[in-house]
Design a protein around this motif. Structure first.
Motif, PDB file in Angstrom:
ATOM      1  N   LEU A 138       0.735  -1.038  -0.075  1.00  0.00           N
ATOM      2  CA  LEU A 138      -0.381  -0.176  -0.192  1.00  0.00           C
ATOM      3  C   LEU A 138       0.834   1.661  -0.576  1.00  0.00           C
ATOM      4  CD1 LEU A 138      -2.562   1.430   0.100  1.00  0.00           C
ATOM      5  CD2 LEU A 138      -2.788   1.235   2.671  1.00  0.00           C
ATOM      6  N   TYR A 139       1.974   1.366   0.725  1.00  0.00           N
ATOM      7  CA  TYR A 139       3.130   2.367   0.258  1.00  0.00           C
ATOM      8  C   TYR A 139       3.196   2.398  -0.897  1.00  0.00           C
ATOM      9  CZ  TYR A 139       7.192   5.031   1.504  1.00  0.00           C
ATOM     10  OH  TYR A 139       7.821   6.050   1.578  1.00  0.00           O
ATOM     11  N   LEU A 140       3.842   2.023  -1.106  1.00  0.00           N
ATOM     12  CA  LEU A 140       4.451   1.483  -3.229  1.00  0.00           C
ATOM     13  C   LEU A 140       3.321   2.269  -3.628  1.00  0.00           C
ATOM     14  CD1 LEU A 140       7.145  -1.189  -2.929  1.00  0.00           C
ATOM     15  CD2 LEU A 140       7.327   1.366  -2.750  1.00  0.00           C
ATOM     16  N   GLN A 141       1.688   1.886  -3.091  1.00  0.00           N
ATOM     17  CA  GLN A 141       0.913   2.135  -4.097  1.00  0.00           C
ATOM     18  C   GLN A 141       0.585   3.808  -4.076  1.00  0.00           C
ATOM     19  OE1 GLN A 141      -2.430   0.046  -2.944  1.00  0.00           O
ATOM     20  NE2 GLN A 141      -1.091  -2.339  -4.449  1.00  0.00           N
ATOM     21  N   ASN A 142       0.880   4.676  -2.918  1.00  0.00           N
ATOM     22  CA  ASN A 142       0.837   5.541  -2.345  1.00  0.00           C
ATOM     23  C   ASN A 142       1.872   6.407  -3.417  1.00  0.00           C
ATOM     24  OD1 ASN A 142      -1.702   5.323  -1.528  1.00  0.00           O
ATOM     25  ND2 ASN A 142      -0.911   4.879   0.543  1.00  0.00           N
ATOM     26  N   LEU A 143       2.801   6.059  -2.932  1.00  0.00           N
ATOM     27  CA  LEU A 143       4.413   6.937  -3.699  1.00  0.00           C
ATOM     28  C   LEU A 143       4.412   6.307  -4.873  1.00  0.00           C
ATOM     29  CD1 LEU A 143       7.189   7.453  -3.133  1.00  0.00           C
ATOM     30  CD2 LEU A 143       7.718   5.050  -4.066  1.00  0.00           C
ATOM     31  N   ASN A 144       3.346   5.553  -5.690  1.00  0.00           N
ATOM     32  CA  ASN A 144       3.364   5.573  -7.186  1.00  0.00           C
ATOM     33  C   ASN A 144       2.020   6.365  -7.177  1.00  0.00           C
ATOM     34  OD1 ASN A 144       3.391   4.768 -10.056  1.00  0.00           O
ATOM     35  ND2 ASN A 144       1.607   3.540  -9.947  1.00  0.00           N
ATOM     36  N   ALA A 145       1.157   6.725  -6.839  1.00  0.00           N
ATOM     37  CA  ALA A 145       0.500   8.103  -7.087  1.00  0.00           C
ATOM     38  C   ALA A 145       0.955   8.944  -6.702  1.00  0.00           C
ATOM     39  CB  ALA A 145      -1.449   7.326  -5.929  1.00  0.00           C
ATOM     40  N   TRP A 146       1.739   9.619  -5.846  1.00  0.00           N
ATOM     41  CA  TRP A 146       2.244  10.618  -5.495  1.00  0.00           C
ATOM     42  C   TRP A 146       3.145  10.842  -7.164  1.00  0.00           C
ATOM     43  CZ3 TRP A 146       7.293  11.447  -3.083  1.00  0.00           C
ATOM     44  CH2 TRP A 146       7.932  13.450  -2.969  1.00  0.00           C
ATOM     45  N   PHE A 147       3.790   9.826  -7.450  1.00  0.00           N
ATOM     46  CA  PHE A 147       4.714  10.155  -8.362  1.00  0.00           C
ATOM     47  C   PHE A 147       3.889  10.701  -9.792  1.00  0.00           C
ATOM     48  CE2 PHE A 147       8.646   7.474  -7.071  1.00  0.00           C
ATOM     49  CZ  PHE A 147       8.599   8.637  -6.064  1.00  0.00           C
ATOM     50  N   LYS A 148       2.624   9.870 -10.130  1.00  0.00           N
ATOM     51  CA  LYS A 148       1.694  10.271 -10.627  1.00  0.00           C
ATOM     52  C   LYS A 148       0.979  11.355 -10.787  1.00  0.00           C
ATOM     53  CE  LYS A 148       1.597   6.118 -12.541  1.00  0.00           C
ATOM     54  NZ  LYS A 148       0.495   5.075 -13.178  1.00  0.00           N
ATOM     55  N   LYS A 149       1.561  12.338  -9.287  1.00  0.00           N
ATOM     56  CA  LYS A 149       0.361  13.775  -9.226  1.00  0.00           C
ATOM     57  C   LYS A 149      -1.024  13.139  -9.079  1.00  0.00           C
ATOM     58  CE  LYS A 149       3.387  16.539 -11.082  1.00  0.00           C
ATOM     59  NZ  LYS A 149       3.296  17.241 -12.249  1.00  0.00           N
ATOM     60  N   LYS A 150      -1.074  12.297  -8.268  1.00  0.00           N
ATOM     61  CA  LYS A 150      -3.210  11.293  -8.196  1.00  0.00           C
ATOM     62  C   LYS A 150      -2.776  12.061  -6.717  1.00  0.00           C
ATOM     63  CE  LYS A 150      -3.426   8.502 -11.664  1.00  0.00           C
ATOM     64  NZ  LYS A 150      -3.555   6.901 -12.182  1.00  0.00           N
ATOM     65  N   LEU A 151      -2.126  12.548  -5.677  1.00  0.00           N
ATOM     66  CA  LEU A 151      -1.936  12.509  -4.608  1.00  0.00           C
ATOM     67  C   LEU A 151      -0.697  13.614  -4.149  1.00  0.00           C
ATOM     68  CD1 LEU A 151      -1.534   9.281  -2.361  1.00  0.00           C
ATOM     69  CD2 LEU A 151      -3.213  10.735  -1.976  1.00  0.00           C
ATOM     70  N   ASN A 152      -1.045  14.507  -3.617  1.00  0.00           N
ATOM     71  CA  ASN A 152      -0.164  15.585  -3.069  1.00  0.00           C
ATOM     72  C   ASN A 152       0.627  15.119  -2.592  1.00  0.00           C
ATOM     73  OD1 ASN A 152      -1.454  15.928  -0.966  1.00  0.00           O
ATOM     74  ND2 ASN A 152      -2.584  17.485  -1.375  1.00  0.00           N
ATOM     75  N   LYS A 153       1.888  15.524  -1.693  1.00  0.00           N
ATOM     76  CA  LYS A 153       3.120  15.084  -0.733  1.00  0.00           C
ATOM     77  C   LYS A 153       2.339  15.294   0.644  1.00  0.00           C
ATOM     78  CE  LYS A 153       7.579  14.623   0.514  1.00  0.00           C
ATOM     79  NZ  LYS A 153       7.700  14.162   1.919  1.00  0.00           N
ATOM     80  N   GLU A 154       1.958  16.356   1.041  1.00  0.00           N
ATOM     81  CA  GLU A 154       0.842  15.934   2.330  1.00  0.00           C
ATOM     82  C   GLU A 154      -0.227  15.122   2.367  1.00  0.00           C
ATOM     83  OE1 GLU A 154       0.793  18.687   0.056  1.00  0.00           O
ATOM     84  OE2 GLU A 154       2.820  20.131   1.078  1.00  0.00           O
ATOM     85  N   ASP A 155      -0.401  14.620   0.945  1.00  0.00           N
ATOM     86  CA  ASP A 155      -1.849  13.690   1.355  1.00  0.00           C
ATOM     87  C   ASP A 155      -0.641  12.151   1.060  1.00  0.00           C
ATOM     88  OD1 ASP A 155      -3.725  14.958   2.048  1.00  0.00           O
ATOM     89  OD2 ASP A 155      -4.303  15.242  -0.807  1.00  0.00           O
ATOM     90  N   PHE A 156       0.763  12.309   0.723  1.00  0.00           N
ATOM     91  CA  PHE A 156       0.896  10.479   0.552  1.00  0.00           C
ATOM     92  C   PHE A 156       1.512  10.674   2.134  1.00  0.00           C
ATOM     93  CE2 PHE A 156       6.065   9.193   0.395  1.00  0.00           C
ATOM     94  CZ  PHE A 156       5.297   8.191   0.246  1.00  0.00           C
ATOM     95  N   ASP A 157       2.207  11.747   2.610  1.00  0.00           N
ATOM     96  CA  ASP A 157       2.959  11.783   4.304  1.00  0.00           C
ATOM     97  C   ASP A 157       2.281  11.120   5.030  1.00  0.00           C
ATOM     98  OD1 ASP A 157       5.699  12.267   3.426  1.00  0.00           O
ATOM     99  OD2 ASP A 157       5.244  14.423   3.456  1.00  0.00           O
ATOM    100  N   TYR A 158       0.470  11.612   4.459  1.00  0.00           N
ATOM    101  CA  TYR A 158      -0.485  11.594   6.407  1.00  0.00           C
ATOM    102  C   TYR A 158      -0.638  10.208   5.565  1.00  0.00           C
ATOM    103  CZ  TYR A 158      -5.045  11.085   8.110  1.00  0.00           C
ATOM    104  OH  TYR A 158      -5.964  10.698   8.332  1.00  0.00           O
ATOM    105  N   GLU A 159      -0.620   9.272   4.769  1.00  0.00           N
ATOM    106  CA  GLU A 159      -1.257   8.382   4.173  1.00  0.00           C
ATOM    107  C   GLU A 159       0.314   7.036   5.332  1.00  0.00           C
ATOM    108  OE1 GLU A 159      -3.896   6.479   3.214  1.00  0.00           O
ATOM    109  OE2 GLU A 159      -5.167   8.746   3.446  1.00  0.00           O
ATOM    110  N   ALA A 160       0.934   7.805   4.401  1.00  0.00           N
ATOM    111  CA  ALA A 160       2.350   6.990   4.636  1.00  0.00           C
ATOM    112  C   ALA A 160       2.369   6.933   6.286  1.00  0.00           C
ATOM    113  CB  ALA A 160       3.468   7.452   4.323  1.00  0.00           C
ATOM    114  N   ARG A 161       2.284   7.920   7.228  1.00  0.00           N
ATOM    115  CA  ARG A 161       2.180   7.972   8.642  1.00  0.00           C
ATOM    116  C   ARG A 161       0.977   7.105   9.074  1.00  0.00           C
ATOM    117  NH1 ARG A 161       4.063  13.810   8.044  1.00  0.00           N
ATOM    118  NH2 ARG A 161       6.331  13.170   8.567  1.00  0.00           N
ATOM    119  N   LYS A 162       0.304   7.207   8.302  1.00  0.00           N
ATOM    120  CA  LYS A 162      -1.356   5.978   8.828  1.00  0.00           C
ATOM    121  C   LYS A 162      -0.745   4.320   9.158  1.00  0.00           C
ATOM    122  CE  LYS A 162      -4.665   6.595   6.986  1.00  0.00           C
ATOM    123  NZ  LYS A 162      -5.738   6.480   5.671  1.00  0.00           N
ATOM    124  N   LEU A 163       0.106   3.890   8.686  1.00  0.00           N
ATOM    125  CA  LEU A 163       0.628   2.709   8.255  1.00  0.00           C
ATOM    126  C   LEU A 163       2.066   2.851   8.799  1.00  0.00           C
ATOM    127  CD1 LEU A 163       0.846   2.728   3.878  1.00  0.00           C
ATOM    128  CD2 LEU A 163      -1.214   1.650   4.982  1.00  0.00           C
TER     129      LEU A 163
END
Length: 76
Positions: free
Chosen positions: A24-49
């Motif tokens: 899930l972390y890598l999926q979120n990282l990929n979404a950030w790279f593809k601009k489907k998540l912004n950096k703040e949302d990526f960090d938030y999702e990562a920290r939840k894990l």
């Protein structure tokens, strides 16, 4: 600057901390790279894990990844 081995170590440490959540972390990282998540949302999702005492592994992985990309782009 981060070598490939430093990036691999950072990724392994992160994967060890995340366990099955690494996918899930890598999926979120990929979404950030593809601009489907912004950096703040990526960090938030990562920290939840993660537990609070392992968040630094997320930061270390990102720093190693950015450093490795910098090496690759400057050598090309």
């Amino acid at each position: 600057m981060a070598s490939s081995s430093e990036l691999n170590i950072a990724r392994k440490n992160l994967a060890d901390a995340l366990g099955d959540s690494m996918t899930l972390y890598l999926q979120n990282l990929n979404a950030w790279f593809k601009k489907k998540l912004n950096k703040e949302d990526f960090d938030y999702e990562a920290r939840k894990l993660m537990r609070n005492d392992t968040v630094h592994l997320h930061n270390e992985f990102l720093l190693a990844l950015i450093a490795k990309c910098s090496i690759v782009s400057s050598s090309g």
